[in-house]
Enzyme design. Structure first.
Site, PDB file in Angstrom:
ATOM      1  N   ASP A 199     -21.082 -15.052   3.009  1.00 35.02           N
ATOM      2  CA  ASP A 199     -21.433 -14.160   4.258  1.00 35.02           C
ATOM      3  C   ASP A 199     -19.945 -14.368   4.954  1.00 35.02           C
ATOM      4  O   ASP A 199     -19.283 -15.404   4.860  1.00 35.02           O
ATOM      5  CB  ASP A 199     -22.415 -14.839   5.210  1.00 35.02           C
ATOM      6  CG  ASP A 199     -23.796 -14.610   4.413  1.00 35.02           C
ATOM      7  OD1 ASP A 199     -23.917 -13.896   3.540  1.00 35.02           O
ATOM      8  OD2 ASP A 199     -24.565 -15.533   4.872  1.00 35.02           O
TER       9      ASP A 199
HETATM   10  N1  URA Z   1     -26.447 -18.332   1.276  1.00 28.25           N
HETATM   11  C1  URA Z   1     -26.442 -17.908   2.561  1.00 28.25           C
HETATM   12  O1  URA Z   1     -27.261 -17.627   3.197  1.00 28.25           O
HETATM   13  N2  URA Z   1     -25.048 -17.416   2.880  1.00 28.25           N
HETATM   14  C2  URA Z   1     -24.022 -17.424   1.987  1.00 28.25           C
HETATM   15  O2  URA Z   1     -22.762 -17.333   2.402  1.00 28.25           O
HETATM   16  C3  URA Z   1     -24.243 -18.032   0.665  1.00 28.25           C
HETATM   17  C4  URA Z   1     -25.347 -18.582   0.583  1.00 28.25           C
END
Ligand code: URA
Length: 235
Positions: free
Chosen positions: A101
């Protein structure tokens, strides 16, 4: 490798024509005209002939320390993309292996080898990914134990057909945990933590399979993987 060999491997120049091009000052390495055919160049160098960027046809494999505020897409949307952090020729040929993310930091792999990328991300390979999680609400020991059991059993996330695969939840301190998942579902760690009635304050990925984030990399920096690191995922 030697610069004259690099020119032969990346253009249709013969060794003698490559030497002539060098002699005429038509070749630059990292912006500097180089005439010596024995100059050593490799993956990290920007080699140009008549201002055209030359790239060896072999595949490229990189580890990036993804900072906050960049997207794991190849096209910019709201934020800059991870590709904008990489100062290599033909960077547009690379793609991120899986996603983090915008507000997640840590190890991200990039390559132009679609098959390799599939091997790393394929659910059948169940490659473990480890995250350090900062929780919005500190946990008591009994809540941490319940979280560990729920992660191990698998959690039914909203809108999903199947519960998550068994995952690990290791309580490090009241507001910190180490989480290991083998899948790559959308916002998986954040949603699993939300299912416990808590919230992720910060998320940092420390490893993908046997590859840990290189401690020599600062946020935004990347390095090439060594051949043995590439091979980890081919076994
Ligand atoms: N899980 C998440 O919620 N976000 C990420 O970036 C990676 C794994």
């Amino acid at each position: 490798m030697r610069l004259d060999k690099f020119l032969c491997d990346t253009t249709d120049l013969t060794r003698s024509l490559a030497k002539k091009a060098l002699h005429r000052g038509e070749v630059t390495v990292d912006g500097v005209v180089i005439k010596n055919p024995a100059t050593q160049v490799g993956e990290g160098h920007d080699v140009r002939w008549l201002d055209e960027s030359l790239v060896l046809s072999g595949n490229r494999y990189l580890m990036l320390y993804k900072p906050l505020g960049v997207e794991c897409t190849t096209r910019p949307d709201q934020y800059p993309t991870v590709l904008e952090l990489i100062d290599l020729p033909n960077v547009g040929r690379l793609h991120p292996v899986g996603r983090l993310d915008v507000d997640t930091t840590g190890i991200l792999l990039l390559t132009d080898d679609g098959k390799w990328s599939h091997r790393v991300t394929s659910p059948r390979k169940a490659c473990p990914k480890v995250y350090e999680v900062t929780l919005a609400s500190p946990l008591q020991a009994k809540d941490a134990d319940a979280a560990r059991r729920r992660f191990a059993e698998g959690i039914q996330l909203d809108g999903e057909e199947r519960p998550t695969q068994p995952a690990e939840f290791e309580w490090l301190s009241p507001a910190r945990a180490r989480v290991t998942v083998t899948e790559g579902r959308y916002h998986q760690v954040r949603r699993m933590v939300a299912a416990l009635g808590n919230r992720v304050e910060a998320l940092h990925r420390t490893s993908i399979g046997p590859l840990a984030l290189d401690p020599d990399l600062a946020p935004g920096e990347c390095r090439h993987l060594r051949p043995d690191e590439v091979a980890f995922f081919l076994e």
